[in-house]
Design an enzyme around this catalytic site. Structure first.
Site, PDB file in Angstrom:
ATOM      1  N   LYS A   1      -4.708  -9.374   3.760  1.00 49.47           N
ATOM      2  CA  LYS A   1      -3.803 -10.360   3.149  1.00 49.47           C
ATOM      3  C   LYS A   1      -3.690 -11.690   3.459  1.00 49.47           C
ATOM      4  O   LYS A   1      -3.791 -12.186   4.574  1.00 49.47           O
ATOM      5  CB  LYS A   1      -2.409  -9.576   3.343  1.00 49.47           C
ATOM      6  CG  LYS A   1      -1.248 -10.459   2.696  1.00 49.47           C
ATOM      7  CD  LYS A   1       0.581  -9.705   3.072  1.00 49.47           C
ATOM      8  CE  LYS A   1       1.305 -10.837   2.261  1.00 49.47           C
ATOM      9  NZ  LYS A   1       2.575 -10.364   2.568  1.00 49.47           N
TER      10      LYS A   1
ATOM     11  N   ASP B   1       4.416 -18.147   2.714  1.00 53.47           N
ATOM     12  CA  ASP B   1       5.264 -17.218   1.816  1.00 53.47           C
ATOM     13  C   ASP B   1       6.410 -17.497   1.948  1.00 53.47           C
ATOM     14  O   ASP B   1       7.398 -17.291   2.794  1.00 53.47           O
ATOM     15  CB  ASP B   1       5.239 -15.422   2.400  1.00 53.47           C
ATOM     16  CG  ASP B   1       5.980 -14.707   1.440  1.00 53.47           C
ATOM     17  OD1 ASP B   1       6.369 -15.047   0.494  1.00 53.47           O
ATOM     18  OD2 ASP B   1       6.042 -13.485   2.056  1.00 53.47           O
TER      19      ASP B   1
ATOM     20  N   LYS C   1      13.028 -16.759   0.266  1.00 51.08           N
ATOM     21  CA  LYS C   1      13.568 -16.219   1.477  1.00 51.08           C
ATOM     22  C   LYS C   1      14.743 -17.323   2.250  1.00 51.08           C
ATOM     23  O   LYS C   1      14.699 -18.468   1.726  1.00 51.08           O
ATOM     24  CB  LYS C   1      12.404 -16.289   2.689  1.00 51.08           C
ATOM     25  CG  LYS C   1      11.213 -15.152   2.317  1.00 51.08           C
ATOM     26  CD  LYS C   1      10.174 -15.366   3.419  1.00 51.08           C
ATOM     27  CE  LYS C   1       9.281 -14.328   3.191  1.00 51.08           C
ATOM     28  NZ  LYS C   1       9.709 -12.844   3.316  1.00 51.08           N
TER      29      LYS C   1
ATOM     30  N   ASP D   1       1.350 -15.509   7.299  1.00 52.39           N
ATOM     31  CA  ASP D   1       1.202 -14.273   6.263  1.00 52.39           C
ATOM     32  C   ASP D   1      -0.351 -14.249   5.868  1.00 52.39           C
ATOM     33  O   ASP D   1      -0.616 -13.571   4.835  1.00 52.39           O
ATOM     34  CB  ASP D   1       2.007 -14.531   5.115  1.00 52.39           C
ATOM     35  CG  ASP D   1       2.578 -13.433   4.558  1.00 52.39           C
ATOM     36  OD1 ASP D   1       2.834 -12.296   5.058  1.00 52.39           O
ATOM     37  OD2 ASP D   1       3.229 -13.757   3.291  1.00 52.39           O
TER      38      ASP D   1
ATOM     39  N   ASP E   1       8.939 -11.789  -3.611  1.00 54.38           N
ATOM     40  CA  ASP E   1       8.926 -11.861  -2.373  1.00 54.38           C
ATOM     41  C   ASP E   1       7.989 -10.571  -1.891  1.00 54.38           C
ATOM     42  O   ASP E   1       7.484 -10.509  -0.969  1.00 54.38           O
ATOM     43  CB  ASP E   1       9.953 -11.901  -1.493  1.00 54.38           C
ATOM     44  CG  ASP E   1       9.802 -12.296  -0.090  1.00 54.38           C
ATOM     45  OD1 ASP E   1       8.792 -12.705   0.303  1.00 54.38           O
ATOM     46  OD2 ASP E   1      10.806 -12.313   0.762  1.00 54.38           O
TER      47      ASP E   1
ATOM     48  N   GLU F   1       4.853 -10.106  -2.688  1.00 48.64           N
ATOM     49  CA  GLU F   1       3.800 -10.548  -3.376  1.00 48.64           C
ATOM     50  C   GLU F   1       2.421  -9.826  -2.643  1.00 48.64           C
ATOM     51  O   GLU F   1       1.428  -9.851  -3.162  1.00 48.64           O
ATOM     52  CB  GLU F   1       3.885 -12.067  -3.152  1.00 48.64           C
ATOM     53  CG  GLU F   1       3.324 -12.448  -1.800  1.00 48.64           C
ATOM     54  CD  GLU F   1       4.461 -12.327  -0.542  1.00 48.64           C
ATOM     55  OE1 GLU F   1       5.367 -11.816  -0.803  1.00 48.64           O
ATOM     56  OE2 GLU F   1       3.645 -12.456   0.612  1.00 48.64           O
TER      57      GLU F   1
ATOM     58  N   ARG G   1       1.687  -6.743  -1.667  1.00 53.21           N
ATOM     59  CA  ARG G   1       1.000  -5.823  -2.327  1.00 53.21           C
ATOM     60  C   ARG G   1       0.702  -6.059  -3.856  1.00 53.21           C
ATOM     61  O   ARG G   1      -0.279  -5.130  -4.194  1.00 53.21           O
ATOM     62  CB  ARG G   1       2.035  -4.706  -2.670  1.00 53.21           C
ATOM     63  CG  ARG G   1       3.379  -5.067  -3.621  1.00 53.21           C
ATOM     64  CD  ARG G   1       4.842  -4.171  -3.320  1.00 53.21           C
ATOM     65  NE  ARG G   1       5.204  -4.854  -1.838  1.00 53.21           N
ATOM     66  CZ  ARG G   1       6.580  -4.244  -1.416  1.00 53.21           C
ATOM     67  NH1 ARG G   1       6.977  -2.984  -2.129  1.00 53.21           N
ATOM     68  NH2 ARG G   1       6.956  -4.554  -0.446  1.00 53.21           N
TER      69      ARG G   1
END
Ligand code: BES
Ligand code: MN
Ligand code: ZN
Length: 484
Positions: free
Chosen positions: A252, A257, A264, A275, A334, A336, A338
């Protein structure tokens, strides 16, 4: 740092400090240093030092030996000493001596050898423990170790283990640097540059641009990039150390993020530069594997993008089609990770891989469940899962298996698309993995959620606070004898 092996007596090695790892309560083992040193150690043992695990005591040495100081490092009780305890003691000792301004160290291996354990674990801990990230600090300090001499008979085995530890540690540093670098400097473009810097004879790197990803139908991945002005970069690496079907490693790589439109909270958001820790780990692994010339065939995939709430950003309720043809209803922007991993997994299948392993800071629920101590592991391949568990024991990059029950499928049912990207609060660690499973399907696949372990908030013995570089040592151990 220069590490060498010398078969000379401890007393004859000129250095700033001689490190003596000792067992709890045992002041007698190192009698080879002569009566005056023995006397000092005995005295220390009665009062200020017991040899408890990770306990340290620096004493000036008497004039009759070459080392200027002696550092006692406790290994704990004899029956409890393990490779990990030695690794930790190495990290503690080296960081301490570095902070004291020492440059040249020697390591006595007598006691560790008498326990039938390897001094290389001590060196490994020392190497990992002296990491610092000072690129953005004005004040310059020149506190750095530059030399460790291992006092031991040399052997091919010792040399090989040492080379492994040094190569892996430098790749862990490589990953930590990328992760610690703030997102204004670690953009997808700069992450791609870092990957391209690894390009050499046996390691091929290419970068798929936005238009390439469009042609491939990676709409799930691209939907995450829409809210940012930074161009997304889908990084592909290939290391072919063997003629075999590849193992695909996916990391990833969200360079920041913010949550996107499902923004967030501000508190702690600065940490979301980490991230991309999964992607950094994959780069570290492929770098180390190629340097060690391992006989394995690896493909690394890093779907890199920011997740920002710009004017063109994807909105909750939007539906996108992933590379495999599946449509995804985006409930929460959020979730994101996956989305980008779904397209990477779909793309990975084109290589007819023996297996896919993804490493991702995927869920907050991972840290809630396991804290900073373990990676959450889920997958569809028992054999690969068991191998990773073994590597987890070897490296102490611990994994804990979580279930992928069929019932979780229900959680991800969408009224309007083939699947939705969140399954609600309950079970969000496992439903995130289940989402990926829907894209991996029958291909052997393991998912490692490193959200809780990729960043440490306070120093650990050989992980200074900040990016841990987790995943590199674990997967390198797996690859050590990975013959599918
Ligand atoms: N990158 C985060 C997960 C994360 C959180 C990593 C904290 C490290 C520390 C991920 O993209 C995310 O936001 N996940 C959401 C999913 C939710 C919206 C279903 C989460 O876990 O809260
Ligand atoms: Mn997120
Ligand atoms: Zn994320």
């Amino acid at each position: 740092m220069n590490i060498s092996i010398k078969n000379i007596r401890e007393a004859d090695c000129p250095c700033d400090a001689l490190i003596l790892p000792v067992t709890e309560g045992d002041s007698g083992i190192n009698s080879k240093l002569g009566a005056s040193v023995q006397h000092l150690i005995k005295k220390a043992f009665t009062k200020e030092f017991k040899g408890k695990h990770n306990e340290i005591l620096l004493i000036p040495s008497p004039g009759d030996i070459k080392p200027e100081r002696i550092l006692l490092v406790g290994l704990g009780k004899k029956g409890d000493i393990s490779a990990e305890k030695i690794r930790q003691a190495g990290g503690k000792a080296a960081a301490y001596l570095r902070d004291m301004g020492m440059k040249k160290l020697a390591l006595s291996t007598r006691d560790i050898a008498s326990l039938k354990l390897s001094s290389v674990n001590f060196i490994e801990g020392a190497l990992l423990g002296i990491y610092t990230f000072k690129k953005y600090k004005g004040e310059k300090n020149n506190k750095a170790l530059d030399n460790i001499t291992i006092l031991s008979k040399t052997s091919r085995e010792l040399e090989n283990k040492l080379k492994w530890a040094e190569t892996v540690a430098s790749s862990v540093f490589f990953a930590r640097d990328l992760i610690n670098t703030p997102s204004n400097d670690m953009t997808p473009t700069n992450l791609a540059r870092a990957a391209l810097s690894l390009n050499k004879k046996n390691l091929f790197v290419k970068v798929l641009e936005k238009k390439d990803a469009e042609k491939l139908g990676m709409r799930a991945y691209l939907s995450v990039a829409k809210g940012s002005n930074e161009p997304p970069k889908f990084i592909v690496l290939e290391y072919k150390g063997a003629e075999a079907k590849p193992l695909v490693l996916i990391g990833k790589s969200i360079t920041f993020d913010s949550g996107g439109i499902s923004l967030k909270p501000a508190d702690g958001m600065e940490k979301m530069k980490y991230d991309m820790a999964g992607g950094a780990a994959i780069l570290g692994i492929i770098k180390a594997a190629s340097e060690m010339k391992l006989p394995v065939h690896l493909i690394g995939l890093l779907p890199a993008t920011e997740n920002l709430p710009g004017g063109a950003a994807t909105k909750p309720g939007d539906i996108v089609r992933a590379i495999t043809g599946k449509t995804v209803e985006i409930i929460n922007t959020d979730a994101e990770g996956r989305l980008i991993l779904a397209d990477a997994i779909g793309y990975a299948k084109r290589f007819k891989p023996v297996a896919i392993i993804d490493i991702a800071t995927l869920t907050g629920a991972c840290s809630i469940a396991l804290g900073n101590e373990a990676i959450a592991m889920m997958g569809n391949d028992k054999k690969l899962i068991d191998r990773i568990k073994k590597s987890s024991e070897n490296t102490y990059e611990r994994v804990w298996e979580m279930p992928l029950y069929d019932e979780y499928k229900e959680y991800l049912k969408s009224d309007v698309a083939d699947i939705k990207n969140t399954g609600g609060k309950n079970g969000s660690l496992v439903t995130a993995a289940y989402f990926l499973y829907e894209f991996a399907e029958k291909t052997p696949w393991v998912h490692l959620d490193i959200a809780g372990t990729a960043w440490v908030d306070k120093d650990k013995p050989y992980i200074p606070k900040g990016a841990s570089g987790i995943g590199v040592r674990l997967i390198m151990d797996l690859l050590k004898d990975f013959r599918p």
